[in-house]
Each structure stands twice: as structure tokens, then as C-alpha cells.
Motif scaffolding. Structure first.
Motif, PDB file in Angstrom:
ATOM      1  N   ALA A  89     108.100  13.207  89.493  1.00  0.00           N
ATOM      2  CA  ALA A  89     108.177  14.361  88.583  1.00  0.00           C
ATOM      3  C   ALA A  89     107.340  14.115  87.333  1.00  0.00           C
ATOM      4  N   ASP A  90     107.420  12.914  86.758  1.00  0.00           N
ATOM      5  CA  ASP A  90     106.645  12.597  85.567  1.00  0.00           C
ATOM      6  C   ASP A  90     105.153  12.632  85.870  1.00  0.00           C
ATOM      7  N   PHE A  91     104.764  12.082  87.006  1.00  0.00           N
ATOM      8  CA  PHE A  91     103.352  12.099  87.399  1.00  0.00           C
ATOM      9  C   PHE A  91     102.866  13.534  87.592  1.00  0.00           C
ATOM     10  N   ALA A  92     103.672  14.349  88.273  1.00  0.00           N
ATOM     11  CA  ALA A  92     103.272  15.737  88.532  1.00  0.00           C
ATOM     12  C   ALA A  92     103.140  16.527  87.231  1.00  0.00           C
ATOM     13  N   LEU A  93     104.047  16.311  86.291  1.00  0.00           N
ATOM     14  CA  LEU A  93     103.968  17.013  85.002  1.00  0.00           C
ATOM     15  C   LEU A  93     102.737  16.581  84.208  1.00  0.00           C
ATOM     16  N   ARG A  94     102.446  15.286  84.194  1.00  0.00           N
ATOM     17  CA  ARG A  94     101.270  14.795  83.483  1.00  0.00           C
ATOM     18  C   ARG A  94      99.997  15.332  84.127  1.00  0.00           C
ATOM     19  N   ALA A  95      99.928  15.302  85.452  1.00  0.00           N
ATOM     20  CA  ALA A  95      98.735  15.799  86.154  1.00  0.00           C
ATOM     21  C   ALA A  95      98.538  17.287  85.889  1.00  0.00           C
ATOM     22  N   ALA A  96      99.609  18.058  86.005  1.00  0.00           N
ATOM     23  CA  ALA A  96      99.512  19.496  85.758  1.00  0.00           C
ATOM     24  C   ALA A  96      99.110  19.772  84.309  1.00  0.00           C
ATOM     25  N   GLY A  97      99.654  19.016  83.377  1.00  0.00           N
ATOM     26  CA  GLY A  97      99.318  19.197  81.971  1.00  0.00           C
ATOM     27  C   GLY A  97      97.859  18.888  81.685  1.00  0.00           C
ATOM     28  N   ALA A  98      97.357  17.775  82.225  1.00  0.00           N
ATOM     29  CA  ALA A  98      95.967  17.391  81.987  1.00  0.00           C
ATOM     30  C   ALA A  98      95.003  18.394  82.607  1.00  0.00           C
ATOM     31  N   ILE A  99      95.290  18.820  83.830  1.00  0.00           N
ATOM     32  CA  ILE A  99      94.402  19.773  84.502  1.00  0.00           C
ATOM     33  C   ILE A  99      94.441  21.132  83.821  1.00  0.00           C
ATOM     34  N   THR A 100      95.625  21.579  83.445  1.00  0.00           N
ATOM     35  CA  THR A 100      95.755  22.872  82.758  1.00  0.00           C
ATOM     36  C   THR A 100      95.068  22.845  81.402  1.00  0.00           C
ATOM     37  N   LEU A 101      95.282  21.792  80.644  1.00  0.00           N
ATOM     38  CA  LEU A 101      94.653  21.675  79.328  1.00  0.00           C
ATOM     39  C   LEU A 101      93.135  21.661  79.437  1.00  0.00           C
ATOM     40  N   THR A 102      92.610  20.937  80.413  1.00  0.00           N
ATOM     41  CA  THR A 102      91.159  20.874  80.608  1.00  0.00           C
ATOM     42  C   THR A 102      90.598  22.224  81.041  1.00  0.00           C
ATOM     43  N   THR A 103      91.306  22.904  81.940  1.00  0.00           N
ATOM     44  CA  THR A 103      90.842  24.212  82.410  1.00  0.00           C
ATOM     45  C   THR A 103      90.807  25.226  81.270  1.00  0.00           C
ATOM     46  N   ILE A 104      91.853  25.260  80.476  1.00  0.00           N
ATOM     47  CA  ILE A 104      91.912  26.200  79.349  1.00  0.00           C
ATOM     48  C   ILE A 104      90.821  25.880  78.328  1.00  0.00           C
ATOM     49  N   ALA A 105      90.646  24.605  78.019  1.00  0.00           N
ATOM     50  CA  ALA A 105      89.609  24.215  77.053  1.00  0.00           C
ATOM     51  C   ALA A 105      88.216  24.534  77.589  1.00  0.00           C
ATOM     52  N   SER A 106      87.981  24.260  78.868  1.00  0.00           N
ATOM     53  CA  SER A 106      86.666  24.527  79.461  1.00  0.00           C
ATOM     54  C   SER A 106      86.345  26.015  79.458  1.00  0.00           C
ATOM     55  N   CYS A 107      87.280  26.808  79.926  1.00  0.00           N
ATOM     56  CA  CYS A 107      87.040  28.257  79.990  1.00  0.00           C
ATOM     57  C   CYS A 107      86.897  28.848  78.595  1.00  0.00           C
ATOM     58  N   GLY A 108      87.743  28.446  77.682  1.00  0.00           N
ATOM     59  CA  GLY A 108      87.664  28.949  76.320  1.00  0.00           C
ATOM     60  C   GLY A 108      86.374  28.567  75.633  1.00  0.00           C
ATOM     61  N   LEU A 109      85.951  27.330  75.835  1.00  0.00           N
ATOM     62  CA  LEU A 109      84.712  26.868  75.227  1.00  0.00           C
ATOM     63  C   LEU A 109      83.517  27.584  75.826  1.00  0.00           C
ATOM     64  N   PHE A 110      83.506  27.722  77.141  1.00  0.00           N
ATOM     65  CA  PHE A 110      82.374  28.379  77.796  1.00  0.00           C
ATOM     66  C   PHE A 110      82.288  29.839  77.396  1.00  0.00           C
ATOM     67  N   VAL A 111      83.408  30.529  77.404  1.00  0.00           N
ATOM     68  CA  VAL A 111      83.404  31.946  77.062  1.00  0.00           C
ATOM     69  C   VAL A 111      82.982  32.150  75.601  1.00  0.00           C
ATOM     70  N   ASN A 112      83.496  31.319  74.718  1.00  0.00           N
ATOM     71  CA  ASN A 112      83.187  31.496  73.292  1.00  0.00           C
ATOM     72  C   ASN A 112      81.759  31.149  72.932  1.00  0.00           C
ATOM     73  N   VAL A 113      81.181  30.160  73.576  1.00  0.00           N
ATOM     74  CA  VAL A 113      79.845  29.710  73.177  1.00  0.00           C
ATOM     75  C   VAL A 113      78.741  30.296  74.034  1.00  0.00           C
ATOM     76  N   ALA A 114      78.878  30.167  75.336  1.00  0.00           N
ATOM     77  CA  ALA A 114      77.769  30.537  76.233  1.00  0.00           C
ATOM     78  C   ALA A 114      77.622  32.037  76.417  1.00  0.00           C
ATOM     79  N   VAL A 115      78.667  32.805  76.195  1.00  0.00           N
ATOM     80  CA  VAL A 115      78.613  34.247  76.451  1.00  0.00           C
ATOM     81  C   VAL A 115      78.478  35.040  75.159  1.00  0.00           C
ATOM     82  N   LEU A 116      78.449  34.374  74.036  1.00  0.00           N
ATOM     83  CA  LEU A 116      78.451  35.056  72.729  1.00  0.00           C
ATOM     84  C   LEU A 116      77.289  36.049  72.572  1.00  0.00           C
ATOM     85  N   CYS A 117      76.098  35.645  72.904  1.00  0.00           N
ATOM     86  CA  CYS A 117      74.923  36.486  72.664  1.00  0.00           C
ATOM     87  C   CYS A 117      74.460  37.257  73.890  1.00  0.00           C
ATOM     88  N   HIS A 118      75.228  37.258  74.954  1.00  0.00           N
ATOM     89  CA  HIS A 118      74.807  37.942  76.190  1.00  0.00           C
ATOM     90  C   HIS A 118      75.311  39.354  76.241  1.00  0.00           C
TER      91      HIS A 118
END
Length: 118
Positions: A89-118
Motif C-alpha cells: 500500500a505504501d509503495f502504491a501510494l508513493r508511486a501514484a503520487g510521484a507519477i501524478t505529480l509529474t504528470t500534472i507538472a509536465s502538462c501544466g508547464l507545457f501548456v503554460n509555456v509552449a502554447v502561450l503564443c500559438h
């Protein structure tokens, strides 16, 4: 007398690549200095595509690097050293947290920076 040779699991186990990648992208954006306001875009008031970076190739490079970061975080979760000394359970929560945090940061960063002037 019973000797325990098991090591305590590291606190950052499962989050190392996530945190190092986040620091890398903050440093990368500090160096590249992308446009952060729509009014500063080269195509402001007109139409067409422009880049938030001085070199438009960084729109593509950023996307590839962010995807690579996500893949590395997923790969880190599959390593046996990440799971050592933890319950399922601890491993699954840590894995889900790391993957979710990375996905949200990646999508947010890409949308905010790369799509700004398009």
C-alpha cells in the motif's frame, strides 16, 4: 540474539527522479527565459504561430524532455530498490503520487509555456 540487516527505506524513495526533474526544469526555464505574458508574444495582435522561446525548436525539445521525465519517473517506480522495505500500500501510494505529480507538472508547464503564443 537476532540481527537485523535490513536497511531503513529512504524517505525520498520513489520521488528522487520526480524532484530532480522538477529542479532541472526550473533551472532550464530560468536559463531559456521564455515569454510568460501573452502581450509580449511576437505575434501579439495578429494571427499565426510564434514561440515563447528565442529558438522555436525549444517548443519541441521541451515536449520531448517532459515526456522523458515522465517515463523516467515511471521507470523509477519499477526498480526493486524503490520498493525495498515498504508495504504494498505504501509503495502504491508513493508511486501514484510521484507519477501524478509529474504528470500534472509536465502538462501544466507545457501548456503554460509552449502554447502561450500559438
Amino acid at each position: 540474539m537476532m540481527v537485523e540487516d535490513r536497511q531503513r527505506p529512504a524517505r525520498l524513495s520513489g520521488f528522487r527522479v520526480c524532484l530532480l526533474g522538477g529542479a532541472f526544469f526550473l533551472a532550464l526555464l530560468a536559463v531559456l527565459q521564455p515569454i510568460t505574458r501573452y502581450e509580449d508574444c511576437p505575434n501579439y495582435g495578429g494571427n499565426g504561430n510564434a514561440s515563447a522561446f528565442a529558438n522555436p525548436a525549444w517548443d519541441f525539445y521541451l515536449m520531448v524532455l517532459l515526456f522523458g521525465w515522465l517515463v523516467l519517473v515511471v521507470l523509477e517506480q519499477t526498480l526493486s530498490i524503490t520498493r525495498r522495505g515498504r508495504g504494498r500500500a505504501d509503495f502504491a501510494l508513493r508511486a501514484a503520487g510521484a507519477i501524478t505529480l509529474t504528470t500534472i507538472a509536465s502538462c501544466g508547464l507545457f501548456v503554460n509555456v509552449a502554447v502561450l503564443c500559438h
